[in-house]
Design a protein around this motif. Sequence first.
Motif, short mmCIF file in Angstrom:
data_model
loop_
_atom_site.label_atom_id
_atom_site.label_comp_id
_atom_site.label_asym_id
_atom_site.label_seq_id
_atom_site.Cartn_x
_atom_site.Cartn_y
_atom_site.Cartn_z
N UNK A 2 0.83 -1.20 0.00
CA UNK A 2 0.00 0.00 0.00
C UNK A 2 0.87 1.26 0.00
N UNK A 3 1.99 1.22 0.75
CA UNK A 3 2.90 2.37 0.79
C UNK A 3 3.48 2.66 -0.58
N UNK A 4 3.88 1.60 -1.32
CA UNK A 4 4.42 1.77 -2.67
C UNK A 4 3.35 2.29 -3.63
N UNK A 5 2.14 1.75 -3.52
CA UNK A 5 1.04 2.19 -4.39
C UNK A 5 0.76 3.67 -4.18
N UNK A 6 0.70 4.11 -2.92
CA UNK A 6 0.45 5.52 -2.61
C UNK A 6 1.58 6.41 -3.13
N UNK A 7 2.83 5.95 -2.94
CA UNK A 7 3.99 6.74 -3.38
C UNK A 7 3.96 6.97 -4.89
N UNK A 8 3.77 5.90 -5.65
CA UNK A 8 3.79 6.03 -7.10
C UNK A 8 2.53 6.70 -7.64
N UNK A 9 1.36 6.50 -6.96
CA UNK A 9 0.18 7.22 -7.44
C UNK A 9 0.31 8.70 -7.23
N UNK A 10 0.93 9.10 -6.14
CA UNK A 10 1.14 10.54 -5.91
C UNK A 10 2.13 11.10 -6.93
N UNK A 11 3.18 10.33 -7.23
CA UNK A 11 4.17 10.76 -8.21
C UNK A 11 3.56 10.91 -9.60
N UNK A 12 2.68 9.97 -9.96
CA UNK A 12 2.06 9.98 -11.29
C UNK A 12 0.84 10.91 -11.34
N UNK A 13 0.39 11.39 -10.18
CA UNK A 13 -0.79 12.24 -10.14
C UNK A 13 -2.06 11.47 -10.47
N UNK A 14 -2.10 10.22 -10.06
CA UNK A 14 -3.25 9.39 -10.39
C UNK A 14 -3.99 8.94 -9.16
N UNK A 15 -5.03 8.17 -9.39
CA UNK A 15 -5.78 7.58 -8.29
C UNK A 15 -6.03 6.12 -8.62
#
Length: 200
Positions: A2-15
Amino acid sequence: LQRWVEFFSEMEGGERVDEETQRTLWRTNLESLRTFILDIPVTEIPSLTELEQTCRQVAAGKASGMDRIPSELLRYCPKEVARQLYSLLLKIAIQGQEPLEHKGGYLIPIWKGKLSKDCCQAFRSILISSMVGKTLHKSLRTKQTSLYQSYLHPQQLGGRKGISVVLCGHLVRACLRVFAARNQPTAVIFIDLQEAFYRV
């Protein structure tokens, strides 16, 4: 995870969305964004020959995307593959519509070589996506290079066709040599843009 998913989603500006929602959004966009104005000069669309040439340039041994189509198929069978893909290229060029499978891939974290490996910021990401999708995109980009370059700042070297990515480094060294030969003080300012690809 979940931490990795949140990190990369924030970086990509996605949800994060489930597959069914993603497919529904994609179908809705195909419907609402389609155009019925098809008066496009044929010179603006890549030809079958140009698509075949792009297929020939695909490097062998590249990782396959989610469609599992190997890069070798495009490289070693360019004529046959180009004929199969050309109608799809036309749809992308004219309507801006492409398969959902070409929009994603496997996100792989790569350690930058600094910071601790238990810290998300110590990694950058690459997206292993469809080689077919990349080839179609490259064919379109190649056709539009002159338009893109007309908007570049005259001093910008990166992204120009036919200019090596190492040229900037050579120019900086040449400038430093000139000032050293003149016995003049000089300085170079390096700006490190964190996550430049995503943020700028």
